[in-house]
Motif scaffolding. Structure first.
Motif, short mmCIF file in Angstrom:
data_model
loop_
_atom_site.label_atom_id
_atom_site.label_comp_id
_atom_site.label_asym_id
_atom_site.label_seq_id
_atom_site.Cartn_x
_atom_site.Cartn_y
_atom_site.Cartn_z
N ARG A 3 -15.51 -11.91 41.43
CA ARG A 3 -14.88 -10.77 40.04
C ARG A 3 -15.80 -10.43 39.92
O ARG A 3 -15.64 -9.06 40.13
N PHE A 6 -17.89 -7.96 41.72
CA PHE A 6 -16.93 -6.54 42.44
C PHE A 6 -16.58 -5.83 41.12
O PHE A 6 -16.25 -4.53 41.45
N ILE A 7 -16.40 -6.24 40.51
CA ILE A 7 -16.62 -5.16 38.21
C ILE A 7 -17.74 -4.09 38.28
O ILE A 7 -17.71 -2.63 38.51
N ALA A 9 -20.33 -3.79 41.05
CA ALA A 9 -20.29 -3.48 41.99
C ALA A 9 -19.58 -1.75 41.91
O ALA A 9 -20.02 -0.51 42.32
N ASP A 10 -18.16 -1.67 41.24
CA ASP A 10 -17.25 -0.94 41.39
C ASP A 10 -17.84 0.49 40.82
O ASP A 10 -17.97 1.81 41.04
N PHE A 11 -18.44 0.12 39.24
CA PHE A 11 -18.60 0.28 38.08
C PHE A 11 -20.54 0.87 38.55
O PHE A 11 -20.56 2.33 38.71
N SER A 13 -20.64 1.94 42.00
CA SER A 13 -21.08 2.78 42.76
C SER A 13 -19.82 4.87 42.51
O SER A 13 -20.20 4.89 43.31
N ARG A 14 -20.35 4.07 41.23
CA ARG A 14 -19.82 5.76 40.58
C ARG A 14 -20.64 5.85 40.19
O ARG A 14 -21.56 6.01 39.65
N VAL A 54 -24.01 -3.22 45.24
CA VAL A 54 -22.81 -2.33 45.44
C VAL A 54 -22.48 -2.36 47.54
O VAL A 54 -21.30 -1.55 47.26
N GLN A 57 -19.76 -3.90 48.35
CA GLN A 57 -18.28 -3.75 47.37
C GLN A 57 -17.99 -2.60 48.77
O GLN A 57 -16.85 -1.56 49.27
N ARG A 60 -16.05 -4.04 51.40
CA ARG A 60 -15.18 -4.51 51.23
C ARG A 60 -13.88 -3.13 51.27
O ARG A 60 -12.60 -3.18 51.99
N ASP A 61 -14.33 -1.93 50.87
CA ASP A 61 -13.50 -0.63 51.04
C ASP A 61 -14.12 -0.35 52.80
O ASP A 61 -12.12 -0.36 52.98
#
Length: 132
Positions: A3, A6-7, A9-11, A13-14, A54, A57, A60-61
């Motif tokens: 988790r 993923f958090i 990677a989400d941050f 990747s933006r 990243v 992530q 996963r998407d």
């Protein structure tokens, strides 16, 4: 742990995460003249690990998108199911399938345009679909 990855990677990747990484890399580069090459090496290693996060992530998407598209293909009765799972095929097979689908799309759009012209010509002559 997953988790957290993923958090992170989400941050990253933006745009804000990207800018934070650029600032960190510039700061590390500025440390080289002061003899802190070990710090720079460490930072570059950390950046390589973050790049992997990243990519996780992104995978996963992409996997989620493929699952959704497969569901749509299966749900539509008039579609062929031979494209389901195509993402697991080798590159050459994917390319050949894309070429085939593009040819079919061109043929379908040309047929639709021809049919549309025929319908418009009939309507202009007073013989529209609903009569006169």
């Amino acid at each position: 742990m997953n988790r957290l990855l993923f958090i992170l990677a989400d941050f990253l990747s933006r745009p804000p995460g990207f800018y934070a990484m650029v600032i960190a890399m510039v700061a590390c580069t500025l440390l080289v003249p002061f003899g802190l090459t070990n710090t720079v090496t460490y930072a570059l290693s950390a950046a390589a690990i973050i790049t992997g996060i990243v990519l996780i992530q992104g995978y996963r998407d992409t996997a989620a998108i493929h699952a959704k598209l497969d569901e749509i293909v299966i749900a539509l009765r008039q579609t062929r199911n031979d494209v389901v799972g195509l993402e697991h095929a080798d590159t050459q097979e994917i390319k050949s399938k894309l070429v085939e689908l593009e040819r079919e799309a061109e043929a379908g759009s040309a047929e639709a345009a021809s049919q549309n012209e025929t319908n418009e010509a009939g309507a202009a002559a007073g013989g529209g679909r609903w009569g006169s």
